[in-house]
Design an enzyme around this catalytic site. Structure first.
Site, PDB file in Angstrom:
ATOM      1  N   GLU A  20       0.956  -1.233  -0.119  1.00 63.75           N
ATOM      2  CA  GLU A  20       0.033  -0.051  -0.030  1.00 63.75           C
ATOM      3  C   GLU A  20       0.778   1.277   0.028  1.00 63.75           C
ATOM      4  OE1 GLU A  20      -0.467  -2.707   1.859  1.00 63.75           O
ATOM      5  OE2 GLU A  20      -2.506  -3.037   2.249  1.00 63.75           O
ATOM      6  N   GLY A 442      24.924  -7.408 -21.509  1.00 64.20           N
ATOM      7  CA  GLY A 442      23.842  -8.782 -21.777  1.00 64.20           C
ATOM      8  C   GLY A 442      22.670  -8.383 -21.995  1.00 64.20           C
ATOM      9  N   HIS A 704      24.007   3.736 -15.613  1.00 64.82           N
ATOM     10  CA  HIS A 704      22.676   4.180 -14.624  1.00 64.82           C
ATOM     11  C   HIS A 704      22.272   5.784 -14.986  1.00 64.82           C
ATOM     12  CE1 HIS A 704      24.972   1.060 -12.818  1.00 64.82           C
ATOM     13  NE2 HIS A 704      23.953   0.791 -12.449  1.00 64.82           N
TER      14      HIS A 704
HETATM   15  N1  GLN Z   1      23.954  -9.781 -17.934  1.00 65.17           N
HETATM   16  C1  GLN Z   1      23.080  -9.059 -16.974  1.00 65.17           C
HETATM   17  C2  GLN Z   1      22.463  -7.899 -17.794  1.00 65.17           C
HETATM   18  O1  GLN Z   1      23.088  -7.364 -18.587  1.00 65.17           O
HETATM   19  C3  GLN Z   1      23.775  -8.581 -15.726  1.00 65.17           C
HETATM   20  C4  GLN Z   1      23.166  -7.656 -14.859  1.00 65.17           C
HETATM   21  C5  GLN Z   1      23.815  -7.278 -13.664  1.00 65.17           C
HETATM   22  O2  GLN Z   1      25.125  -7.139 -13.602  1.00 65.17           O
HETATM   23  N2  GLN Z   1      23.059  -6.840 -12.540  1.00 65.17           N
HETATM   24  O3  GLN Z   1      21.543  -7.490 -17.254  1.00 65.17           O
END
Ligand code: GLN
Ligand code: ZN
Length: 764
Positions: A20, A442, A704
């Site tokens: 919630e 990845g 990020h």
């Molecule tokens: N192979 C993953 C990705 O590329 C690795 C993610 C991670 O290190 N948190 O999303």
């Protein structure tokens, strides 16, 4: 007639059993509801949580364990230690959330893990001379609200030593924030003085988990001073100093010499020495005995818990023992009622927060008055607990003979591959990739479209054929893009995965998922960790299909993409009926089979991600060798099935390897990609100093942030890497997966990254 033994709950979760608070906060941040509505939801949750605890007969229930975002951030507000850079925001609520999340004009405060849990707190920013202004309005309002509900609550406070140990110093001093002890203690003294005025008699729980870390040795001098001073600040407060997550052997003798009322120790995650109990007894202190596991979700063995309390009572008088959870229930989900799909047998072995309250009251009553005092309902619960523990010992859901047989051979598998020098020659011959080879980590963007295809398949809206068709399209687009931009080692994009652990967990035998087992990770964010309940095995290949398809689309090497055993372990609720290392080895065997299937299918570059390798490190040095040993062995088991010309990659989302570089080296991955975009290349130097010979891909830009790095910027970054390591040893990649980014950002950034790598390569 002795008094009834009392029970204690260190703290309660707050996000709400149906999340919630999460919903309210996120609506508020979007501007859909007012702050008043957030407060209504918060008040409702607090009242509900007090009621649950009251109904379970808990004697010591908390206030100020609730928080709109984080309790360390609340402490910053309470002590009036708001960093200067937020002081231009006059509105209190706006400022609070700006500190937590940033806004257009302010970057957020840093966030980091609360000890070795997956909960993240806001890191205080302290400077010498910053001054303070204590404001206890939050505490007052919660304390009086609890009182209206008939709860005489204890007040939870994060202790000064933990607060300082977790803080960051921003005044340029070489000392750490602990150096500000003398400046911050008066704030705490004034806080305690104000709390003392709230009522005739008050109980304060001061949390000092820093005292269970290795820092306890250096802090033991301050401990006595701190608690002498807090006790002197007010005469009507009973102070209990609560520790959790490991032992507090250095601090207890110091604490015992102060006028505090009691000490809290964790009996689940620590071996409490008898000398420590002696000291508590000799100094007439009370013991808050943390015996119900606050961090994991298995039922207690009630009889054993009572036995443990009786053992403790041989040293500490029974009337001075309070029975408690080992830590706050923040770290476990709310309640089992919502789990409709879990196997009922497995469900019987689980205790979430509410069920733990029940266990606490049962154990307390048994310890206090013996089995004869139980009413019929309690007696039934006791009997059920015994049965459930019995069935756990023998159930075929847990004990899988074929896994057990394989485990008998495991010692032969715990070994490193043949020397790297031999392997790498074969790998270079095979793949012929250039120095400064470009690749990614990845995942590619998880667009709303990708997510809706997965959701539609899960809900049965589309069938398997359609699902596979759509996924193949995503992969194809992704591979084509990577080819077009000139990347040298490709990935399939991980579109079929919602989460790097959940994806594997769902396919492994011995692992279950709850529907509603949410645990707060930070702010409004929650995670739902897999539940590893039994012997783990891999019924069938997990990634082969997607990787083979992706490889069929290109001549370039396609990296197989797996999550490592240690990361799966560290991000799950792990069974407690066998040693953790055994569980980790079983997961490793499953990953090993996947590695082998991939290489047999011609996928000869395989990345085994260990994003959570470092965070699993124990808080105490003495426990590290054991962790490192099984973590390493697990990684070896998972990867040493690789032939010499199969290249093993690993990825870690951090770069602070200073104290673990030898272990990283011993993992023996041919290529490791790490974060360095944010931390710069100074941290990379440790690899050079250590004489690290294997290949490394230090992230050249920060994924990020939505910012697109320019070619020049990345070039510069590559040159600075080349100051530390030779080109032949370096790979060029972003610092983590790209799943949270948008395609526009990814396209531009990778294009620039490849251009920069080629330019630098040409100049060599
Ligand atoms: N192979 C993953 C990705 O590329 C690795 C993610 C991670 O290190 N948190 O999303
Ligand atoms: Zn990462």
């Amino acid at each position: 007639m002795s008094e009834k033994t009392k029970s204690w709950v260190t703290g309660f979760a707050r996000i709400g059993e149906q999340r919630e608070l999460k919903r309210a906060l996120e609506s508020f941040w979007r501007g859909d509801i007012s702050f008043k509505e957030v407060i209504e939801v918060s008040d409702m949750l607090k009242t509900r949580h007090w009621k649950y605890q009251k109904e379970a007969g808990v004697d010591f229930v908390s206030v100020n364990d609730f928080s709109l975002y984080d309790q360390t951030l609340d402490m910053i507000e309470i002590l009036g230690l708001v960093p200067d850079r937020f002081k231009d925001i006059a509105d209190k609520q706006r400022r609070y959330f700006a500190m937590a999340r940033g806004d257009a004009n302010h970057t957020a405060m840093e966030m980091t893990k609360w000890f070795n849990t997956n909960y993240h707190y806001i890191v205080p920013e302290l400077a010498s001379g910053m001054g303070f202004k204590v404001d206890i309005s939050k505490i007052v309002s919660e304390y009086t609200a609890a009182k209206r509900e008939g709860v005489d609550a204890k007040i939870n406070i994060i202790g000064p030593l933990t607060f300082l140990a977790n803080a960051r110093r921003v005044d340029g001093s070489n000392e750490d924030a602990m150096g500000l002890y003398d400046e911050i203690m008066p704030a705490y003294e004034s806080l305690f003085e104000l709390i003392g005025r709230l009522d005739e008699k008050i109980v304060v729980q001061v949390e000092e988990p820093v005292l269970v870390t290795d820092r306890a040795v250096e802090l033991s001098l301050l401990v006595k001073d701190a608690y002498d001073r807090l006790c002197a600040a007010s005469s009507n407060i009973d102070i209990y100093v609560i520790t959790y997550f490991d032992h507090a052997s250095e601090a207890v003798p110091q604490l015992a010499k102060t006028p505090i009322k009691g000490v809290g120790l964790d009996f689940v995650y620590a071996q409490v020495e008898s000398e420590v109990l002696d000291v508590i007894a000799q100094n007439g202190k009370e013991l808050v005995a943390g015996i119900i596991d606050g961090r994991n979700i298995w039922i207690s063995d009630i009889e054993k818990k009572v036995g443990l309390l009786n053992d403790i009572a041989a040293t500490i008088p029974k009337e001075r023992i309070i029975v408690s959870t080992s830590c706050s229930l923040l770290h476990v989900p709310y309640r089992l009622d919502y789990e409709k799909k879990l196997d009922p047998q497995i469900k019987e072995w689980l205790a979430f927060g509410i069920e733990k309250l029940d266990e606490l009251s049962l154990v307390t009553k048994l310890f206090s008055k013996g089995p004869g005092a139980l009413d019929s309902e309690e007696a039934l619960k006791f009997a059920r607990n015994r049965e459930a523990n019995e069935s756990r010992k023998n159930s075929i859901l847990i004990h899988d003979q074929s896994v057990q047989n394989r485990m008998k051979e495991i010692s032969k598998l715990k070994k490193r591959r043949p020397p790297f020098e031999e392997r790498i020659v074969l790998q270079h011959e095979k793949f012929k990739y250039p120095p400064l080879c470009t690749t990614t980590i990845g995942s590619f963007p998880q667009t709303p479209e990708v997510r809706s295809v997965r959701r539609d398949f899960k809900n049965g809206k589309i069938d398997k054929v359609e699902y596979i068709g759509k996924m193949k399209e995503f992969i194809k687009e992704c591979v084509e893009f990577q080819e077009s931009v000139g990347l040298e080692v490709l990935v399939h994009g991980e579109f079929e995965r919602n989460d790097m652990v959940e994806y594997f967990g769902e396919q492994l035998k011995g692992v279950a998922f709850s529907e509603n087992g949410w645990v707060q990770s930070y702010g409004s964010r929650c995670v739902k960790p897999p539940i590893i309940y039994g012997d783990v095995s891999r019924p069938q290949p997990m990634t082969l299909f997607w990787s083979e398809f992706a490889q069929s689309l290109t001549q370039k090497p396609m990296k197989g993409m797996l999550t490592g055993p240690v990361t799966i372990l560290n991000w799950s609720f792990v069974r407690d009926d066998q040693q953790r290392d055994q569980t980790c080895f079983q997961i490793a065997l499953s990953i090993r089979d996947e590695v082998d299937d991939l290489q047999k299918a011609g996928i000869k570059m395989i990345q085994v991600d260990e994003a959570a390798f470092k965070e699993g490190y124990p808080l105490r040095k003495e426990k590290r060798p054991a962790y490192e040993k099984f973590a390493l062995e697990s990684f070896w088991i998972a990867t040493n099935v690789a032939e010499n010309d199969t290249q093993i990659h690993t990825h870690m989302c951090y770069s602070d390897f200073n104290d673990i570089i030898e272990t990283i080296e011993a993992m023996d991955a041919d290529v490791i990609s790490i974060e360095t975009a944010r931390s710069g290349n100074t941290l990379l130097k440790i690899f050079k100093e250590h004489g690290y010979k294997k290949e490394i891909g230090p992230g050249v830009y920060d994924i990020h942030s939505p910012r697109i790095p320019s070619v020049e910027e990345i070039e510069k970054q590559i040159y600075s890497l080349l100051e530390v390591l030779p080109a032949r040893q370096l790979w060029i990649n972003p610092d983590c997966g790209l799943k949270t980014r948008r395609w526009e950002e990814v396209k531009q950034s990778l294009e620039n990254m490849v251009k920069a790598a080629k330019k630098v390569r040409a100049s060599l």
